[in-house]
Motif scaffolding. Structure first.
Motif, mmCIF file in Angstrom:
data_model
loop_
_atom_site.group_PDB
_atom_site.id
_atom_site.type_symbol
_atom_site.label_atom_id
_atom_site.label_comp_id
_atom_site.label_asym_id
_atom_site.label_seq_id
_atom_site.Cartn_x
_atom_site.Cartn_y
_atom_site.Cartn_z
ATOM 1 N N GLY A 15 0.833 -1.201 0.000
ATOM 2 C CA GLY A 15 0.000 0.000 0.000
ATOM 3 C C GLY A 15 0.865 1.248 0.000
ATOM 4 O O GLY A 15 2.089 1.186 0.188
ATOM 5 N N GLN A 16 0.231 2.407 -0.188
ATOM 6 C CA GLN A 16 1.038 3.634 -0.337
ATOM 7 C C GLN A 16 1.813 3.980 0.947
ATOM 8 O O GLN A 16 2.986 4.352 0.879
ATOM 9 C CB GLN A 16 0.211 4.811 -0.839
ATOM 10 N N LEU A 17 1.196 3.809 2.099
ATOM 11 C CA LEU A 17 1.927 4.102 3.342
ATOM 12 C C LEU A 17 2.944 3.001 3.654
ATOM 13 O O LEU A 17 4.051 3.285 4.120
ATOM 14 C CB LEU A 17 0.943 4.278 4.508
ATOM 15 N N HIS A 26 -0.582 -8.107 1.155
ATOM 16 C CA HIS A 26 -1.854 -8.822 1.348
ATOM 17 C C HIS A 26 -1.721 -10.324 1.052
ATOM 18 O O HIS A 26 -2.249 -11.163 1.778
ATOM 19 C CB HIS A 26 -2.903 -8.181 0.422
ATOM 20 N N TRP A 53 0.222 -12.118 4.032
ATOM 21 C CA TRP A 53 -0.573 -12.297 5.251
ATOM 22 C C TRP A 53 -1.883 -11.523 5.093
ATOM 23 O O TRP A 53 -1.863 -10.287 5.075
ATOM 24 C CB TRP A 53 0.187 -11.826 6.500
ATOM 25 N N ASP A 54 -2.975 -12.255 4.957
ATOM 26 C CA ASP A 54 -4.302 -11.640 5.034
ATOM 27 C C ASP A 54 -4.566 -11.447 6.521
ATOM 28 O O ASP A 54 -4.798 -12.417 7.258
ATOM 29 C CB ASP A 54 -5.343 -12.566 4.397
ATOM 30 N N VAL A 55 -4.526 -10.188 6.973
ATOM 31 C CA VAL A 55 -4.549 -9.948 8.423
ATOM 32 C C VAL A 55 -5.890 -10.323 9.073
ATOM 33 O O VAL A 55 -5.964 -10.413 10.304
ATOM 34 C CB VAL A 55 -4.178 -8.487 8.783
ATOM 35 N N THR A 65 -9.484 0.036 2.792
ATOM 36 C CA THR A 65 -9.485 1.500 2.644
ATOM 37 C C THR A 65 -10.521 1.985 1.630
ATOM 38 O O THR A 65 -10.555 3.176 1.321
ATOM 39 C CB THR A 65 -8.079 2.008 2.238
ATOM 40 N N TYR A 90 -16.730 2.632 7.223
ATOM 41 C CA TYR A 90 -15.260 2.658 7.262
ATOM 42 C C TYR A 90 -14.776 3.347 8.546
ATOM 43 O O TYR A 90 -13.908 2.822 9.253
ATOM 44 C CB TYR A 90 -14.720 3.398 6.027
ATOM 45 N N LYS A 105 -12.517 1.808 11.600
ATOM 46 C CA LYS A 105 -11.220 2.331 12.047
ATOM 47 C C LYS A 105 -11.251 2.659 13.547
ATOM 48 O O LYS A 105 -10.278 2.428 14.259
ATOM 49 C CB LYS A 105 -10.826 3.581 11.237
ATOM 50 N N SER A 133 -4.178 9.873 10.731
ATOM 51 C CA SER A 133 -3.757 10.820 9.708
ATOM 52 C C SER A 133 -4.905 11.032 8.725
ATOM 53 O O SER A 133 -6.018 10.521 8.952
ATOM 54 C CB SER A 133 -2.490 10.328 9.011
ATOM 55 N N LEU A 166 -4.360 10.756 2.624
ATOM 56 C CA LEU A 166 -3.003 10.349 2.243
ATOM 57 C C LEU A 166 -2.813 10.365 0.722
ATOM 58 O O LEU A 166 -3.717 9.993 -0.030
ATOM 59 C CB LEU A 166 -2.707 8.935 2.766
HETATM 60 N N1 LIG Z 1 -5.703 6.684 2.273
HETATM 61 C C1 LIG Z 1 -6.085 7.637 3.119
HETATM 62 O O1 LIG Z 1 -6.484 8.747 2.719
HETATM 63 C C2 LIG Z 1 -5.994 7.407 4.603
HETATM 64 C C3 LIG Z 1 -6.325 8.439 5.465
HETATM 65 C C4 LIG Z 1 -6.210 8.228 6.839
HETATM 66 C C5 LIG Z 1 -5.794 7.009 7.323
HETATM 67 N N2 LIG Z 1 -5.506 6.006 6.458
HETATM 68 C C6 LIG Z 1 -5.068 4.727 7.014
HETATM 69 O O2 LIG Z 1 -3.683 4.581 6.733
HETATM 70 C C7 LIG Z 1 -3.370 3.193 6.542
HETATM 71 C C8 LIG Z 1 -2.679 2.982 5.221
HETATM 72 O O3 LIG Z 1 -3.524 3.449 4.176
HETATM 73 P P1 LIG Z 1 -3.052 3.524 2.675
HETATM 74 O O4 LIG Z 1 -3.534 4.814 2.141
HETATM 75 O O5 LIG Z 1 -1.597 3.176 2.562
HETATM 76 O O6 LIG Z 1 -3.946 2.376 2.044
HETATM 77 P P2 LIG Z 1 -3.712 1.485 0.755
HETATM 78 O O7 LIG Z 1 -2.773 2.156 -0.190
HETATM 79 O O8 LIG Z 1 -5.077 1.095 0.298
HETATM 80 O O9 LIG Z 1 -2.954 0.233 1.355
HETATM 81 C C9 LIG Z 1 -3.597 -0.681 2.191
HETATM 82 C C10 LIG Z 1 -2.958 -2.022 1.933
HETATM 83 O O10 LIG Z 1 -3.601 -2.974 2.768
HETATM 84 C C11 LIG Z 1 -3.767 -4.156 2.001
HETATM 85 N N3 LIG Z 1 -4.847 -4.970 2.525
HETATM 86 C C12 LIG Z 1 -6.188 -4.830 2.345
HETATM 87 N N4 LIG Z 1 -6.835 -5.816 2.965
HETATM 88 C C13 LIG Z 1 -5.895 -6.593 3.554
HETATM 89 C C14 LIG Z 1 -5.934 -7.760 4.326
HETATM 90 N N5 LIG Z 1 -7.092 -8.369 4.646
HETATM 91 N N6 LIG Z 1 -4.779 -8.296 4.758
HETATM 92 C C15 LIG Z 1 -3.586 -7.735 4.442
HETATM 93 N N7 LIG Z 1 -3.487 -6.634 3.707
HETATM 94 C C16 LIG Z 1 -4.629 -6.059 3.267
HETATM 95 C C17 LIG Z 1 -4.049 -3.686 0.599
HETATM 96 O O11 LIG Z 1 -3.737 -4.721 -0.308
HETATM 97 P P3 LIG Z 1 -4.669 -4.967 -1.592
HETATM 98 O O12 LIG Z 1 -4.716 -3.667 -2.315
HETATM 99 O O13 LIG Z 1 -3.963 -6.060 -2.323
HETATM 100 O O14 LIG Z 1 -6.009 -5.377 -1.046
HETATM 101 C C18 LIG Z 1 -3.114 -2.498 0.482
HETATM 102 O O15 LIG Z 1 -1.856 -2.856 -0.046
HETATM 103 C C19 LIG Z 1 -4.696 2.448 6.712
HETATM 104 O O16 LIG Z 1 -4.822 2.047 8.048
HETATM 105 C C20 LIG Z 1 -5.739 3.515 6.412
HETATM 106 O O17 LIG Z 1 -6.966 3.213 7.036
HETATM 107 C C21 LIG Z 1 -5.590 6.171 5.120
#
Ligand SMILES: NC(=O)c1ccc[n+]([C@@H]2O[C@H](COP(=O)([O-])OP(=O)(O)OC[C@H]3O[C@@H](n4cnc5c(N)ncnc54)[C@H](OP(=O)(O)O)[C@@H]3O)[C@@H](O)[C@H]2O)c1
Length: 277
Positions: free
Chosen positions: A23-25, A43, A46-48, A68, A127, A131, A147, A150
């Protein structure tokens, strides 16, 4: 005889696990902690939502894996909870110091001043509820880092979507009645490292970019900085018509004296575009 090149008395390098590593973070955290021993599980590794596979001894977990898809969570709230609440519980069960990431969407957006850690959450969406549930199960040994908005040079995010649409069209319609702080993942990853290195107290921390804007203002800044000729037509959330309700105002600030400070979102945008363009 040749001596082994490892000193048994030297301190062992810290071993970190990053969940959601594609994921991006997750990608940004691997970069920010690149000098450590990082185990990066995506993912597929490990599917968490399932209990952890066999893992080596760990010193720290950076838990970014999450459902997300904010609108998708409205259609499948149990699916979102299984990943965000159940997944965080599975991570916390490893009983290792943990950074668990959470979101501005735990707030209802009715406040007119920045949200601080002691403000009461009241999520509007499935969602947001998932969270908030993840925060509850992260455990006493967790830093819960909230945060917002993102973006990164990789993955699915508003900056990349706008650049794609802006190069295809003369005009894009963008919501102008939601205000937040767009946060560059590189800056969030650096602030996370600062938090951990300083061993700040566990609990909730608001780490988001300085400054705030609406999505429409952010889109205009993206086009201006990238030199893309595309007009932003400002629309309301109601006109955009998404399944999940979003907070109208979700600017996060920290009320903690020693909170790491992130640069302004415009600096984050410049840093992101410098790597993207
Ligand atoms: N994006 C935002 O604007 C934002 C804002 C505030 C907080 N956050 C939080 O910041 C964190 C990181 O967000 P991000 O923007 O980096 O999200 P992201 O780019 O969507 O990355 C999330 C990653 O989690 C993986 N994932 C989804 N379901 C999963 C599972 N069951 N087991 C293991 N991995 C799984 C996804 O893989 P797949 O794509 O292969 O499913 C993806 O690589 C999250 O906790 C999010 O809630 C995000």
């Amino acid at each position: 005889m040749e001596q082994p090149n490892t000193d048994p008395l030297a301190p062992r390098q810290r071993r970190l696990l990053v969940t959601g590593a594609r994921g991006q973070l997750g990608v940004a955290l691997q970069e920010a902690f690149a000098d450590e021993d990082v185990l990066a599980l995506g993912h597929a590794d490990w599917d968490v939502a399932l209990p952890a596979p066999e893992l080596p001894p760990l010193d720290l977990i950076l838990h970014t894996a999450a459902w997300t898809d904010v609108d998708g969570a409205e259609a499948d709230p149990q699916g979102a909870a299984a990943v965000n609440v159940g997944g965080t519980a599975n991570v916390a069960a490893l009983a290792v110091p943990l950074v668990s990431f959470s979101s501005d969407y735990v707030f209802d957006g009715r406040k007119a001043r920045p949200y601080v850690e002691s403000d009461s959450p009241n999520p509007l969406s499935a969602y947001g509820r998932s969270k908030l549930g993840s925060e509850a199960v992260a455990g006493a040994d967790a830093w819960i880092v909230r945060s917002s908005w993102l973006f990164a040079e990789t993955g699915h995010n508003f900056v990349r979507t706008m650049l794609r649409l802006g190069n295809e069209r003369d005009e894009v319609a963008v919501v102008d009645d939601q205000r937040g702080s767009p946060t560059y993942v590189g800056h969030l990853a650096a602030a996370t490292r600062e938090l951990v290195e300083a061993d700040r107290p566990r609990g909730v921390w608001h780490l988001a970019a300085a400054g705030d804007c609406t999505w429409a203002e952010f889109a205009e800044a993206i086009f201006e900085a990238a030199g893309v000729e595309c007009h932003v037509r400002r629309i309301s959330t109601a006109e955009f018509g998404r399944p999940a309700p979003r907070p109208a105002y979700s600017v996060l600030r920290s009320e903690r004296a020693e909170a790491p400070e992130l640069p302004h979102w415009r600096g984050g945008l410049a840093a992101c575009l410098a790597r993207l363009l």
